[in-house]
Structures are given as structure tokens and as C-alpha cells.
Write an enzyme that holds these catalytic residues in place. Structure first.
Site, PDB file in Angstrom:
ATOM      1  N   ASP A 154      13.808   3.279 -14.770  1.00 39.41           N
ATOM      2  CA  ASP A 154      13.528   4.289 -13.726  1.00 39.41           C
ATOM      3  C   ASP A 154      14.453   4.949 -12.953  1.00 39.41           C
ATOM      4  OD1 ASP A 154      11.905   5.155 -11.626  1.00 39.41           O
ATOM      5  OD2 ASP A 154      11.160   3.383 -10.667  1.00 39.41           O
ATOM      6  N   ASP A 228       4.168   8.715  -8.437  1.00 38.95           N
ATOM      7  CA  ASP A 228       3.620   7.662  -8.485  1.00 38.95           C
ATOM      8  C   ASP A 228       1.911   7.752  -8.316  1.00 38.95           C
ATOM      9  OD1 ASP A 228       6.042   6.720  -8.913  1.00 38.95           O
ATOM     10  OD2 ASP A 228       6.330   5.214  -6.966  1.00 38.95           O
TER      11      ASP A 228
HETATM   12  C1  GLA Z   1       9.280   4.284  -8.653  1.00 40.16           C
HETATM   13  C2  GLA Z   1       8.327   4.132  -9.926  1.00 40.16           C
HETATM   14  C3  GLA Z   1       7.125   2.956  -9.585  1.00 40.16           C
HETATM   15  C4  GLA Z   1       8.120   1.722  -9.366  1.00 40.16           C
HETATM   16  C5  GLA Z   1       8.783   1.759  -8.097  1.00 40.16           C
HETATM   17  C6  GLA Z   1       9.874   0.589  -7.837  1.00 40.16           C
HETATM   18  O1  GLA Z   1       8.617   4.697  -7.540  1.00 40.16           O
HETATM   19  O2  GLA Z   1       7.814   5.445 -10.109  1.00 40.16           O
HETATM   20  O3  GLA Z   1       6.362   2.539 -10.652  1.00 40.16           O
HETATM   21  O4  GLA Z   1       8.806   1.259 -10.300  1.00 40.16           O
HETATM   22  O5  GLA Z   1       9.731   3.048  -8.047  1.00 40.16           O
HETATM   23  O6  GLA Z   1      10.698   0.807  -6.889  1.00 40.16           O
END
Ligand code: GLA
Length: 405
Positions: A154, A228
Site C-alpha cells: 500500500d 477506498d
Molecule cells: C489504505 C488502503 C486500505 C487499507 C488502509 C490501511 O487506505 O487503501 O485498503 O489497507 O490503507 O491503513
């Protein structure tokens, strides 16, 4: 470098699929993973960064006892929040909520499941835990020793360094920024290959730099295409419906990822969750349940384990669906399937029941077609030409259409 050419044509109702795949030796070791979109569970959407080892064991137990594993959900993925500090030699250790990652992975494997972890190419993860920057080889080696089968990687704090967001985004050119980001993902890809353990590699950088155009050749088995998801009908639909046009980039081993499932997390209605599952199946999206499996309702379990819907998602041809028609609050999406039939999702976003027209000519069927309703598990007989179907408020009719002459 991996190049992929795919030609899919419907000829007389039968699907012809021609795939040409050339890849270098490094990528070859990954060629047998994620042949269909990965399915499993991920801790983030329900547990956030407070996830514990007990939660993960309970999820693994529930995947088995609820029949989800047998329906195809095999990955048990811990998202952000498992990391502790590095030891004196720079090796990552789990935090106090996880005492022994190898033992946990062994437990998951003993259930016939696979084990996934999460990290970031930046110094910290999005929730402020230790990232992999400068420790990629060590981390991949550690993951391999623990028995990790899947890594979600990520972007998080690296975005501020490479200028995809934050103050540097004004100083660094777009091209340079994408280049630096890609290098960071390539570094971890090389580290995974060097570890000798095949791992599904999931790029999570929210679609920055049009990741669908290059992520597969950089080693990704899936890549996020958007920001997200939330447990919210409008957000879910906006993400799902924004995938139109990306279908040419997905296929066996490499998938667009519109983010994980929110089914069962409590803020959508039954029909809305049915729409979520149907749309993700039509998109050939990874199906990573994001709810608390050990307390889920029968309704949630039924939505997640509908075999006929899962078969659409997991269809061996691996063709992502696309929008066929939209008007007002109605959308129709189609996904070609390997046996020459087509899955059709007829979505009603309106606040009233709608009778939605569909003409199989729109997707190339000429004569009579047979229809099956994949949520009712019922054949609906045959039709010649245009028909209408009643779709509930915020619901969907998910049909399988087959030409019968
Ligand atoms: C980002 C990702 C999410 C999750 C969070 C964890 O927002 O897009 O899917 O993994 O980080 O902190």
C-alpha cells in the site's frame, strides 16, 4: 517484461478466446497464481488496525465452518496493524497483538487456507505502522519464512516522498512521480521473486498513474483502481460503475481491484449488498470479504456464498464485464463467460421498483435466448427479443443468458 494479448469474440453464440502470453523468467514463477480473481477475507473493513491474532484465527475457523472456504474463499489476509518494531538486525516483528506469525500462518494453512499480509513501500503504512522502505529484501524473506502467500503493498507514506500527493506533488513532475512509484513496487517484486516463495502481489496505490496500464508488467496480480470503498451504497456503486473501460486490462493472473467487499458490515440493505456482490462478480473483481465472519448473519452468508454468482466472478475466461446501457437510475452490465453464455446485471439505483427493458440484441444475441436468474436459482424460460424485468429498489437482476438458436 510481460506482454499480454487477448482477443475474445462471440461467434454464433460461442466464445472464442485467444490468449498470447510472453513473459520473462522472473515473472514466469508467478504465472500460475491468481488465475481467477483472488477470493478470501481481509481484516481491514471491519477490524481496522486493531485486528488481533484471535480475530484472524476466528476468521479462518469461520471460513471453514460457514462453507466459505469450499465456495472458494481461501485467502486469510491481515491488513494494516500487525506490524511491531524491527529487531536490531532490521527484521520486522509483529506487535503485541500477534505473538507468532509463523504459528498463525501454519494454523491458517492447516485449515486448507492461504495466508496474506500487508505492508507499504513507504517508511510507514497508512495507519502509521512500520513500512518496508529500505528493508524490502529482508521483509520478503521474512514473509517467505513465515509462509505468506499474498502481499498487499500500500503506497501510503511513499506518496508524499514520490509526489503523488503532499507538498512534493508540486515539485516532482507527474511522469517522474509515476516512475519513482513504479520503481518502489518493482523493488518489492524482485524481493518476492528472490524469496523463492510465490505470493499473490497486490498493488494498492488507488489507481495513481493509471496503474491498470502497467501494474501487470511490473509484477502485480491485482491493482487497486480507485480510492477506498466504504460501507455505503453510493460509494460502492460509484467505484463499481467507474470500472467501465478498464475491462481490457484484466485477465487470468492480473486483475483490476475495485477494493474489498463491505457485505455484512451493516450499513447497506439486503438489496444493496446483493448489488455489491453482483457488480463485483461482473467486474471479475477480487472477492475479499471484509466483515466479521464469526458473527455474520445467515443472509450475509447466503450473499457471499451464492455459487452461481461466484461462478460468474471466477469464470475461467477471465473477461471483465462492461456497461451495456445506462439511463437515469438504471444500468445494464454484461460479462462474457467461457461457455458462450453472458452474465447480465440489471441495476436499479432508484428509490422505487423499476421495470427495466433489455434486448439481448444489445449484446449480440440474434435468435431465441434462455434466461436463468442467479439469485433466485431459477430458469426464467426463453425470450425472443426485448423483455422487461422488475428490479427492486437499489437492487439488481443478475441473469445468465444463453443463445438457443
Ligand atoms: C489504505 C488502503 C486500505 C487499507 C488502509 C490501511 O487506505 O487503501 O485498503 O489497507 O490503507 O491503513
Amino acid at each position: 517484461m510481460q506482454t499480454l494479448r487477448r482477443v475474445a469474440v462471440i461467434a454464433g453464440g460461442a466464445l472464442l478466446l485467444i490468449t498470447g502470453l510472453n513473459m520473462d523468467a522472473g515473472a514466469a514463477s508467478k504465472s500460475s497464481i491468481a488465475i481467477t480473481p483472488p477470493m478470501g477475507w481481509n481484516s481491514w473493513n471491519h477490524f481496522g488496525d486493531k485486528v488481533t491474532e484471535a480475530d484472524v484465527r476466528a476468521a479462518a475457523d469461520a471460513l471453514v465452518s460457514t462453507g466459505m472456504r469450499d465456495a472458494g474463499y481461501i485467502y486469510v489476509n491481515i491488513d494494516d496493524g500487525w506490524q511491531g518494531k524491527r529487531d536490531n538486525n532490521g527484521y520486522i516483528r509483529p506487535n503485541s497483538r500477534f505473538h507468532d506469525m509463523k504459528a498463525l500462518a501454519d494454523y491458517v494453512h492447516s485449515k486448507g487456507l492461504k495466508f496474506g499480509l500487508y505492508s507499504s513501500p513507504g517508511p510507514q503504512t497508512c495507519a502509521g505502522y512500520e513500512g518496508s522502505l529500505g528493508h524490502e529484501m529482508q521483509d520478503a524473506q521474512t514473509y517467505a519464512e513465515w509462509g505468506v502467500d499474498y502481499l498487499k503493498y500500500d503506497l501510503c507514506t511513499l506518496g508524499a516522498t514520490v509526489g503523488t500527493y503532499g507538498p512534493k506533488s508540486k515539485e516532482i513532475s507527474y511522469q517522474q512521480s509515476v516512475k519513482m512509484m513504479r520503481q518502489a513496487y518493482e523493488t518489492m517484486n524482485r524481493a518476492i521473486i528472490a524469496s523463492g516463495r510465490p505470493m499473490v502481489f497486490s498493488f494498492c496505490q488507488y489507481g495513481f498513474g493509471s496503474s491498470w496500464k502497467w501494474a501487470a508488467s511490473d509484477g502485480a496480480n491485482l491493482w487497486r483502481t480507485t480510492g477506498d470503498i466504504r460501507d455505503d451504497y453510493r460509494r460502492m456503486l460509484n467505484i463499481g460503475f467507474s470500472q467501465d473501460g478498464l475491462e481490457g486490462y484484466a485477465g487470468p493472473g492480473h486483475w483490476n481491484d475495485p477494493d474489498m467487499l463491505e457485505i455484512g458490515n451493516g450499513h447497506m440493505t439486503h438489496e444493496e449488498y446483493v448489488s455489491h456482490m453482483s457488480l463485483w462478480a461482473i467486474l471479475a473483481a477480487p472477492l475479499l470479504a471484509g466483515n466479521d465472519l464469526s458473527t455474520m448473519s445467515e443472509d450475509t452468508r447466503n450473499i457471499l456464498t451464492n455459487r452461481e454468482v461466484i461462478a460468474v466472478d471466477q469464470d475461467p475466461a477471465g473477461i471483465q464485464g462492461h456497461r451495456v446501457w445506462a439511463e437515469g437510475t438504471m444500468e445494464i452490465w454484461a460479462k462474457q463467460l467461457a461457455d458462450g453464455s453472458t452474465a447480465i446485471g440489471i441495476f436499479n439505483q432508484g428509490d422505487w421498483i423499476a421495470s427495466i427493458p433489455f434486448d439481448p440484441h444489445q449484446i449480440g444475441y440474434r435468435g431465441k435466448v434462455g434466461l436463468r436468474d442467479l439469485w433466485q436459482h431459477k430458469d426464467l424460460g426463453t425470450r425472443s427479443g426485448k423483455f422487461e424485468i422488475l428490479v427492486p429498489i437499489h437492487g439488481v437482476a443478475l441473469l445468465r443468458i444463453k443463445g438457443i438458436g
